[in-house]
Design an enzyme around this catalytic site. Structure first.
Site, PDB file in Angstrom:
ATOM      1  N   ASP A  52     105.151  -1.086 -19.672  1.00 55.56           N
ATOM      2  CA  ASP A  52     106.366  -0.515 -19.073  1.00 55.56           C
ATOM      3  C   ASP A  52     107.619  -0.933 -19.847  1.00 55.56           C
ATOM      4  OD1 ASP A  52     107.807   0.977 -17.263  1.00 55.56           O
ATOM      5  OD2 ASP A  52     107.851  -0.583 -15.713  1.00 55.56           O
ATOM      6  N   HIS A 107     109.018   5.507 -26.521  1.00 59.54           N
ATOM      7  CA  HIS A 107     107.564   5.742 -26.454  1.00 59.54           C
ATOM      8  C   HIS A 107     106.962   5.648 -27.861  1.00 59.54           C
ATOM      9  CE1 HIS A 107     108.010   6.646 -22.326  1.00 59.54           C
ATOM     10  NE2 HIS A 107     108.583   7.825 -22.486  1.00 59.54           N
ATOM     11  N   LEU A 162      85.216  -4.301 -29.034  1.00 59.48           N
ATOM     12  CA  LEU A 162      86.158  -4.135 -27.921  1.00 59.48           C
ATOM     13  C   LEU A 162      86.028  -2.746 -27.272  1.00 59.48           C
ATOM     14  CD1 LEU A 162      88.816  -5.073 -26.376  1.00 59.48           C
ATOM     15  CD2 LEU A 162      90.078  -3.921 -28.193  1.00 59.48           C
TER      16      LEU A 162
HETATM   17  C1  IPE Z   1     103.771   2.693 -14.587  1.00 55.36           C
HETATM   18  O1  IPE Z   1     105.077   2.746 -15.054  1.00 55.36           O
HETATM   19  C2  IPE Z   1     102.930   3.668 -15.337  1.00 55.36           C
HETATM   20  C3  IPE Z   1     102.725   3.376 -16.748  1.00 55.36           C
HETATM   21  C4  IPE Z   1     103.118   2.320 -17.405  1.00 55.36           C
HETATM   22  C5  IPE Z   1     101.987   4.370 -17.466  1.00 55.36           C
HETATM   23  P1  IPE Z   1     106.214   3.588 -14.327  1.00 55.36           P
HETATM   24  O2  IPE Z   1     107.453   3.345 -15.089  1.00 55.36           O
HETATM   25  O3  IPE Z   1     105.791   4.993 -14.161  1.00 55.36           O
HETATM   26  O4  IPE Z   1     106.260   2.896 -12.888  1.00 55.36           O
HETATM   27  P2  IPE Z   1     107.413   2.860 -11.799  1.00 55.36           P
HETATM   28  O5  IPE Z   1     107.839   4.253 -11.572  1.00 55.36           O
HETATM   29  O6  IPE Z   1     108.515   2.021 -12.369  1.00 55.36           O
HETATM   30  O7  IPE Z   1     106.794   2.216 -10.616  1.00 55.36           O
HETATM   31  C1  IPE Z   2     106.391   3.053 -19.904  1.00 58.96           C
HETATM   32  O1  IPE Z   2     107.746   3.100 -20.114  1.00 58.96           O
HETATM   33  C2  IPE Z   2     105.652   4.296 -20.365  1.00 58.96           C
HETATM   34  C3  IPE Z   2     105.330   5.222 -19.270  1.00 58.96           C
HETATM   35  C4  IPE Z   2     105.466   5.013 -18.001  1.00 58.96           C
HETATM   36  C5  IPE Z   2     104.787   6.495 -19.630  1.00 58.96           C
HETATM   37  P1  IPE Z   2     108.750   3.906 -19.185  1.00 58.96           P
HETATM   38  O2  IPE Z   2     108.894   5.275 -19.755  1.00 58.96           O
HETATM   39  O3  IPE Z   2     108.357   3.847 -17.765  1.00 58.96           O
HETATM   40  O4  IPE Z   2     110.080   3.087 -19.442  1.00 58.96           O
HETATM   41  P2  IPE Z   2     111.153   2.660 -18.349  1.00 58.96           P
HETATM   42  O5  IPE Z   2     110.407   1.922 -17.283  1.00 58.96           O
HETATM   43  O6  IPE Z   2     111.792   3.906 -17.855  1.00 58.96           O
HETATM   44  O7  IPE Z   2     112.070   1.769 -19.106  1.00 58.96           O
HETATM   45 MG    MG Z   3     108.755   2.501 -16.268  1.00 55.69          MG
END
Ligand code: IPE
Ligand code: IPE
Ligand code: MG
Length: 255
Positions: free
Chosen positions: A23, A40, A134
Site C-alpha cells: 500500500d 504504481h 518460491l
Molecule cells: C489494499 O489497499 C489493496 C491493495 C494493496 C491491493 P487499498 O489502498 O485499496 O485499501 P484501503 O482502501 O486503504 O483500505
Molecule cells: C497500493 O497503493 C496499490 C493498490 C491498492 C492497487 P494505493 O494505490 O492504494 O496507494 P495509496 O494508498 O492511495 O497511497
Molecule cells: Mg491504498
C-alpha cells in the site's frame, strides 16, 4: 545495515508464508507531485526486489496483494493503467521467474479481468508451473469476502451433488474450498504505508498471523525492510491461545 539485519535473521525459524498488502503507491507519487500511476510504476521495482529477497532467503510462499475487488471502483484511467501494468509486468518477468525457479500463482476473481489479461496470466502460470522454489501468489481482483462467498457456494453445490456430507464439514473442508487451498496459512502479514487495517485480505487465513505495520510507502520498501519485519516477527512469542509458560515448556522439550 542490510547485512546486519540479514545476520540477525534466524534461518531455522523463517516464516514459511509471508503475505504483504503493498500500500501507499498513490500517496508516494502525489507527494512527489506526480500522477498516481507513477507510484504504481515504481511499486513494481519494490515487487522485483522483495520477490528476489524472499527467494534468496528460502521463503516458501509469498502472497502479494496487488489489486482488490474494491479497487475496481477507482477512476477508470487508474484501473486500466494499473491492470495493464500488472499483467504486462507479470508476463515480462516470466524469464526471471524461471531463472530463479519461482512458481507463479494467481488468486482472485479473474472473471472480472479483460480477456487479454486472463490469457496472458494463464500463459505466465503455465510457463512457471514446473518450478519448485518460491511460490509467488499474486492476489489480483481478490477479496476475502468474495473468496468466502465463493467457497460457500461451491460447498453448497457439492452437497447438492452428493459429493460431500454436510454433517462432515470441518475447518479442513472449508480450507479446501478457498483459493489458497494449496498454500499454508501466512505466519507473517506486512502492510506498508502506515495504514492499520486488513482491507478484505485473507481474513480466514490470517487468523493467527503476526501482523507487522510500517510507515514506509510500498515504492520505498526494499529487502532490508523485509529483513526488519522478519527480525521483528522472530522476536515475538506465538501463543495460539495457550499461556506463555506452556509455549516455553514446549520449546524447551523440542530443543
Ligand atoms: C489494499 O489497499 C489493496 C491493495 C494493496 C491491493 P487499498 O489502498 O485499496 O485499501 P484501503 O482502501 O486503504 O483500505
Ligand atoms: C497500493 O497503493 C496499490 C493498490 C491498492 C492497487 P494505493 O494505490 O492504494 O496507494 P495509496 O494508498 O492511495 O497511497
Ligand atoms: Mg491504498
Amino acid at each position: 545495515m542490510s547485512e546486519d539485519l540479514l545476520a540477525r535473521i534466524n534461518k531455522a525459524q523463517l516464516p514459511k508464508h509471508i503475505a504483504i498488502i503493498m500500500d501507499g503507491n498513490g500517496r508516494w507519487a502525489e507527494e512527489k507531485g506526480q500522477d498516481r500511476l507513477y507510484g504504481h510504476f515504481h511499486g513494481v521495482e519494490s515487487v522485483r526486489n522483495i520477490v528476489e529477497g524472499a527467494a534468496e532467503l528460502g521463503i516458501g510462499y509469498l502472497t502479494l496483494y496487488a489489486f482488490s475487488t474494491e479497487n475496481w471502483d477507482r477512476p477508470e484511467n487508474e484501473v486500466q493503467g494499473l491492470m495493464a501494468l500488472l499483467v504486462d509486468t507479470i508476463r515480462k518477468e516470466v524469464p526471471v521467474l524461471n531463472k530463479n525457479n519461482i512458481r507463479l500463482h494467481v488468486i482472485g476473481d479473474l472473471n472480472m479481468l479483460p480477456d487479454y489479461a486472463r490469457q496472458e496470466l494463464q500463459e505466465a502460470l503455465d510457463m512457471t508451473a514446473a518450478n519448485t522454489g518460491l511460490n509467488l501468489i499474486m492476489a489480483l481482483s481478490y477479496s476475502s469476502r468474495w473468496e468466502l462467498v465463493n467457497a460457500v457456494k461451491n460447498i453448497g453445490l457439492d452437497v447438492k451433488a452428493g459429493k460431500i456430507n454436510p454433517e462432515s464439514i470441518s475447518q479442513e473442508t472449508l480450507q479446501q474450498y478457498l483459493s489458497t487451498s494449496q498454500f499454508p496459512d501466512p505466519e507473517l502479514m506486512i502492510r506498508t504505508s502506515g495504514e492499520y487495517r486488513i482491507s478484505n485480505f485473507l481474513l480466514y487465513q490470517l487468523a493467527y498471523a503476526e501482523l507487522y505495520f510500517t510507515d514506509t510507502r510500498w515504492p520505498d520498501f526494499r529487502k532490508e525492510n523485509l529483513y526488519e519485519a522478519i527480525v521483528n516477527y522472530q522476536s515475538r512469542q506465538r501463543r495460539f491461545g495457550k499461556t506463555g509458560h506452556q509455549i516455553q515448556e514446549e520449546t524447551e522439550l523440542a530443543s
